[in-house]
Design a protein around this motif. Structure first.
Motif: not given
Lengths: 272, 272
Positions: B164-183
């Motif tokens: 689902t879109p929500l499952e996507h947004d949750r996982s991708v926040a962790l593996v992609s968006h979060l690393p960007h914020v941190v970097a």
């Protein structure tokens, strides 16, 4: 890995009559010989030090001081001891003190090259080429020994910078220890089931979290104060993004990201 | 970059009679033609949509919805519109709604492949090969269109996962968006003069901070809630290291680092 790489580089450039390695484990000694990173290997430090002009301590940070003290005792006049440790304050203070009444000199070094792969199999003769290498200078540092250590790292192709141990620990906390704290924190935060969807971004951002936990616990502890200071700087910068995001301030987010990007881009292009 | 890469991959595998690109700027259109990422290019979306079976929206997240609405209006029955956006909740909700009374179908996609280099010059036909690709499914998703989109990404060599879109947004926040914020936070925290001593660790940990600030401000805003949740998880994990460090708890630090490392190592080896 780093000791073996330096051995390979010295031999490639013909900088020494003989490269001698001292090891804790016979298996590593054999690997280093097979890899031709050394000409000879020993398990007893006294055997390895006989007639040595330059002694490079390439052990984990927590054992550099005790092995360095030992090496200073068994080394003759004119010999120089250096290290490749990732922290310098404590190491330089202790080994300056230990060398004060002994004939050998100590000069701290930190070639800023490494890898999360920590074994002589991964040694390569180009490791320190073009890499920054910090050499530390204190009130007690012998000036001739300093000049020889600077010359040594330059001969291996490193870009040498001389500074005090404190300046070293402050800068390196920012550019090396902090990224490790952050990368370990990041890898620890992401549930394994979500990693299935991770791509190159996650892989690169967390690469150094595959480093040796014992080595890095040592480094963080040996440079505790500066690591904590660097983390505070990181938290301020990271929270600027989150605050702008919480306010849905598009322009504010872009501003913070742009400053970070342009700084990094200049750094990358500056390195060519 | 991603649009061009998909064009090249479709052409290499002969999956379409013709690949047509629609561009905002003539200069990009010319580059895409020169790169042979497309057979034909247009600046007006209506020209590009004529007779199209599959429309791939490869624009920044903030414009996918408006361009998608436009595309849905000008597309005939049997045609499927998908996107490659890094967030899915808002995009899927809006384009599900927009497609409800129109003949064309919308299915959300997110091939997890990209780069900080954001231009058609960096396109490559292997970009999505072996990459994870999330395809989203909602109550409104047309099942035949979903099957065709899954088949399409598999044909390009991607490893497809439907959620689902929500499952996507949750996982991708962790593996992609979060690393960007941190970097971005990390690159922003380190003073430029200290970067002179940075080595590969810093370079890799901050690589994604060279990404486009506008694109990423868009993504963070479009997935605000999940990005903030992912950041909370990161802070808990990061602070475990700092707390153990403040207490000079060697074993505690090693434990946290070891868990992070073994999780990352399993992920890397699992990918082969």
């Amino acid at each position: 890995m780093i000791g073996g790489s330096i051995g390979l580089a010295i031999k490639k450039r013909g900088l020494a009559g003989e490269v001698v390695g001292v090891f804790r484990r016979r298996a590593t000694l054999k690997k280093a010989l097979k890899r031709r990173a050394i000409d000879k290997g020993f398990l007893d430090i006294k055997d390895g030090l006989r007639g040595a002009d330059l002694i490079i301590l390439a052990t984990p940070v927590s054992s550099i001081v005790s092995i360095g003290r030992d090496a200073l005792k068994h080394t003759g006049p004119g010999a120089i001891i250096t290290d490749v440790g990732s922290t310098k304050g404590w190491i330089a203070a202790e080994l300056d003190k230990a060398s004060a009444k002994l004939p050998a000199a100590f000069v701290g070094s930190h070639p800023m090259a490494g890898s999360e792969r920590n074994s002589v199999e991964f040694a390569r003769d180009t490791l320190v080429e073009e890499a920054p290498c910090i050499v530390t200078k204190t009130r007690d540092t012998d000036r001739k020994a300093l000049a020889r250590i600077v010359y040594f790292w330059k001969s291996l192709g490193a870009k040498v910078k001389v500074m005090t141990p404190l300046e070293h620990d402050r800068s390196v906390a920012l550019v090396s220890h902090l990224p490790h704290v952050v990368a370990f924190g990041l890898a620890g935060a992401v549930p394994e089931k979500d990693m299935a969807y991770a791509a190159e971004g996650f892989k690169d951002t967390t690469r150094v979290a595959s480093s040796d936990p014992h080595l890095w616990a040592d480094i963080f502890l040996a440079n505790k104060k500066e690591v904590i200071n660097a983390c505070r700087r990181f938290e301020l910068s990271y929270k600027k993004i989150l605050k702008a995001l919480a306010k849905e301030d598009y322009r504010g987010i872009v501003d913070v990201l742009e400053k970070a990007k342009s700084k990094r881009d200049r750094f990358i292009h500056g390195r060519g």
